[in-house]
Design a protein around this motif. Structure first.
Motif, PDB file in Angstrom:
ATOM      1  N   PHE A 350       0.818  -1.214   0.000  1.00 37.57           N
ATOM      2  CA  PHE A 350       0.000   0.000   0.000  1.00 37.57           C
ATOM      3  C   PHE A 350       0.854   1.268   0.000  1.00 37.57           C
ATOM      4  N   SER A 351       2.161   1.124   0.131  1.00 32.50           N
ATOM      5  CA  SER A 351       3.030   2.298   0.138  1.00 32.50           C
ATOM      6  C   SER A 351       3.368   2.698  -1.293  1.00 32.50           C
ATOM      7  N   LYS A 352       3.181   3.983  -1.598  1.00 31.62           N
ATOM      8  CA  LYS A 352       3.460   4.449  -2.964  1.00 31.62           C
ATOM      9  C   LYS A 352       4.941   4.281  -3.294  1.00 31.62           C
ATOM     10  N   ASP A 396       6.529   1.831   5.775  1.00 35.40           N
ATOM     11  CA  ASP A 396       5.896   1.170   4.614  1.00 35.40           C
ATOM     12  C   ASP A 396       5.286  -0.171   5.035  1.00 35.40           C
ATOM     13  N   VAL A 397       6.040  -0.908   5.855  1.00 30.91           N
ATOM     14  CA  VAL A 397       5.534  -2.208   6.321  1.00 30.91           C
ATOM     15  C   VAL A 397       4.303  -1.969   7.195  1.00 30.91           C
ATOM     16  N   GLY A 398       4.399  -0.957   8.092  1.00 31.06           N
ATOM     17  CA  GLY A 398       3.270  -0.648   8.980  1.00 31.06           C
ATOM     18  C   GLY A 398       2.041  -0.260   8.170  1.00 31.06           C
ATOM     19  N   GLN A 399       2.232   0.608   7.182  1.00 32.96           N
ATOM     20  CA  GLN A 399       1.097   1.059   6.362  1.00 32.96           C
ATOM     21  C   GLN A 399       0.433  -0.130   5.667  1.00 32.96           C
ATOM     22  N   THR A 400       1.244  -1.038   5.145  1.00 34.16           N
ATOM     23  CA  THR A 400       0.671  -2.181   4.414  1.00 34.16           C
ATOM     24  C   THR A 400      -0.079  -3.111   5.360  1.00 34.16           C
ATOM     25  N   LEU A 401       0.476  -3.339   6.548  1.00 35.35           N
ATOM     26  CA  LEU A 401      -0.231  -4.203   7.505  1.00 35.35           C
ATOM     27  C   LEU A 401      -1.555  -3.567   7.936  1.00 35.35           C
ATOM     28  N   ARG A 402      -1.526  -2.269   8.209  1.00 36.97           N
ATOM     29  CA  ARG A 402      -2.761  -1.596   8.662  1.00 36.97           C
ATOM     30  C   ARG A 402      -3.824  -1.625   7.563  1.00 36.97           C
ATOM     31  N   GLU A 403      -3.411  -1.278   6.347  1.00 39.20           N
ATOM     32  CA  GLU A 403      -4.377  -1.269   5.237  1.00 39.20           C
ATOM     33  C   GLU A 403      -4.894  -2.684   4.945  1.00 39.20           C
TER      34      GLU A 403
END
Ligand code: B12
Ligand code: SF4
Length: 543
Positions: A350-352, A396-403
């Protein structure tokens, strides 16, 4: 090419062996190996007696079953299919072929053979390697054997000279019409889908599911037949080898080719006739809908018309794998009406920034609106995610896990992988700057003393991120082991919740809040099909 050969008859017979995965179905739903079945259909159509040996679906241990098969006929050509994931097992079978039938002419083909012919000659007992699509090279090989001609110099092969040099002879990719003819030759009526369905039904303990609705949903998924209508995907994502496969064999950029809408319908009807119990047809094209796509709307209309006229069952469902930037509200509505129930999207991250690294930054703005539109249309999006990239930061890892967690709760299904696997032929696998980040596993070929170092992971450059990813991986594996002792095999969409659960304490320690632990755990419990009496293991495993 110097080995003396025994020519058995005017009509050579071929044995084709599919890629061997002894952990059948551990990662995903397995199915008959389409590549070798398509080749078998094309060879048979040319009058060449051909048999497929499927090591993932045979009686007894595959090694013994293969020996039996080898001894049951006089095989002029034995073909071994290879993929990176299955290579050590594919090689084991190839060595059995050489031991049991020392005179056989053994050919390797498939993804791994195409990208790594030198490695095949080094590790395997092969006489010839086929590069790219196997149809033309195999037909040429058989024709030459029939005519008693020399077997060197066949387009689409790599051969080893007497002085040990490897020579590659490129071949052009199948033209659109040749591809259509090859797909149309696939002998679906002979492919043992029912045997696979029975195995999957028992692996997933369908009979033990608590409700009829749950049983029906699983059956729709399991009783599926795979169809490929495209030769390759041109999108060039950095972690993927699909784009380079035909280029590698051709030695230049190959043209994209695929079936037309009416040809897809012909294949659907044939599949239904061959397997009347089929519930779902999975279009396994790397990418089913292109951005500028003139096929999808007529195809959906054609499917609806065929259902109305009774040519195919009304309840027949479809799954396809797509680029999310090729979706639109109009296409989603049409696909939903035609019976597409699940649409796979390679979202990856999910990270651009990470998407940019993967060469798919352009999909980012389409994710939110298209997932929402698909869900609103009653279509379940299935997202494939890779949690990290070589340059990923913790955010980036956090954003992808949350999304991922958010979209799971919205109704999406997710397959999750912790890091990039350096598949042969991908841009990442060829990037020397990533060598320090590449980790290897020592692989052994059973029954031989052959071993080699195979690249298996590319970890993030940032040591904090790679440390977190590796800790998540071991925590995930520990939990999975515990859970699978008490319940049925966990499909990938449930594994993704387990990944999220495994990440929570590790990411929290590093200042990244992902989700509430008790909430994630109850989501997982709610989805575990047969866990009722033994709910305790997850709590214990994830504590
Ligand atoms: C369908 C598919 C699956 C299906 C079903 C596979 C099946 N039994 O049919 C399922 C969902 C089970 C699956 C699972 C996985 N898959 Co998969 N899959 C594919 C996909 C999309 C299509 C394969 C296919 O059928 N192609 C169509 C046929 C006609 O082509 P083909 O098999 O390449 O065969 C042609 C040539 O290669 C050649 N050939 C092949 N074999 C032989 C043998 C001989 C002797 C000769 C001469 C020629 C020859 O001739 C054939 C006809 O022209 C490919 C992507 C792709 N573009 O190929 C990925 C792909 C093969 N899968 C891949 C991966 C990573 C996986 C998984 C690990 C995913 C996961 N993480 O869970 C698992 C692993 C399962 C396993 N144990 O191997 C990777 C493999 C990468 C690699 N280098 O190893 C690929 C290439 C996608 C990618 N680029 O990342 N997969
Ligand atoms: S990841 Fe998907 S879109 Fe990207 S190159 Fe591979 S098959 Fe194509």
């Amino acid at each position: 090419m110097g080995r003396a050969r025994r020519y058995t008859s005017d009509s050579p017979s071929a044995l084709l062996i599919g890629p061997y995965d002894p952990h059948c179905g551990e990662f995903t739903f397995l199915a008959p190996p389409l590549g070798v079945w398509r080749l078998a259909g094309v060879l048979e159509a040319a009058g060449i007696e051909t048999k497929v040996f499927d090591p993932n679906c045979c009686r007894g241990p595959p090694q013994l079953a293969l020996e039996r098969e080898l001894l049951s006929g006089a095989w002029d050509i034995v073909g071994v299919s290879t993929t990176g994931m299955t290579l050590r097992f594919d090689l084991e079978l190839a060595h059995i072929v050489r031991r049991v039938t020392p005179e056989a002419f053994i050919v390797a083909g498939g993804m791994e053979a195409t990208f790594r012919p030198e490695l095949m000659f080094e590790l395997g007992p092969f006489d010839l390697i086929v590069l790219g699509e196997g149809e033309r090279p195999l037909l040429d090989l058989v024709a030459r054997r029939r005519a008693g001609q020399p077997l060197g110099g066949i387009a689409g092969t790599a051969e080893r000279t007497k002085d040990g040099q490897i020579i590659r002879i490129p071949q052009r990719a199948l033209s659109r019409d040749e591809l259509r003819d090859a797909i149309f030759s696939t002998p679906y009526d002979k492919m043992p889908y029912s045997a696979y369905w029975e195995r999957l039904e028992s692996a997933y303990r369908i009979g033990a599911l608590p409700s009829k609705a749950a049983r029906e949903a699983h059956l729709a998924e399991i009783r599926s037949v795979r169809l490929i209508t495209l030769n390759y995907c041109p999108m060039g994502c950095t972690f993927c080898s699909a784009t380079n496969f035909l280029h590698e064999a051709q030695g230049s950029v190959a043209s994209v080719a695929r079936l037309e809408a009416d040809e897809c319908l012909t294949m659907i009807e044939r599949i239904v006739a061959a397997h009347p119990r089929v519930r779902t047809i999975i279009f396994q094209d790397d990418i089913f809908v292109f951005t500028r796509d003139h096929r999808i709307l007529p195809l959906c209309e054609g499917i609806i018309a065929a259902k109305h006229s009774g040519r195919i069952p009304v309840h027949l469902q479809f799954i396809s794998t797509n680029r999310i930037d090729a979706m639109s509200a109009e296409r989603l509505t049409a696909m939903s009406r035609a019976g597409f129930r699940v649409l796979g999207f390679g979202i990856e991250n999910f990270s651009k920034k990470v998407l940019g690294e993967f060469n798919k930054a352009q999909i980012q703005r389409h994710i939110e609106p298209m997932l929402s539109a698909a869900l609103a249309n009653g279509v379940t999006p299935f997202l494939d995610l890779i949690l990290s990239s070589p340059h990923a930061a913790l955010e980036d890892v956090g954003q992808t896990l949350r999304e991922a967690y958010r979209w799971l709760r919205e109704g999406c299904e997710i397959g999750m992988y912790p890091y990039v696997i350096p598949f042969s032929g991908s841009a990442y696998a060829q990037d020397p700057s990533l060598l320090p980040q590449t980790y290897y596993a020592r692989q052994r070929v059973a029954g031989t003393d052959i071993a080699w170092q195979q690249p298996v992971k590319i970890l993030p450059i940032d040591p904090i991120v790679s440390g977190a990813i590796l800790r998540m991986e071991s925590s995930f594996e520990a939990m999975l082991g515990e859970i699978e002792e008490h319940t049925a095999h966990l499909p990938s969409r449930l594994r993704s919740l387990l990944w999220i659960l495994a990440s929570l304490p590790i990411m929290a320690e590093l200042g990244q809040y992902i989700a509430d632990e008790s909430e994630v755990r109850s989501e997982l419990h709610a989805r575990l099909p047969t866990l009722r009496p033994a709910a305790a293991p997850i709590a214990a495993a994830s504590a």
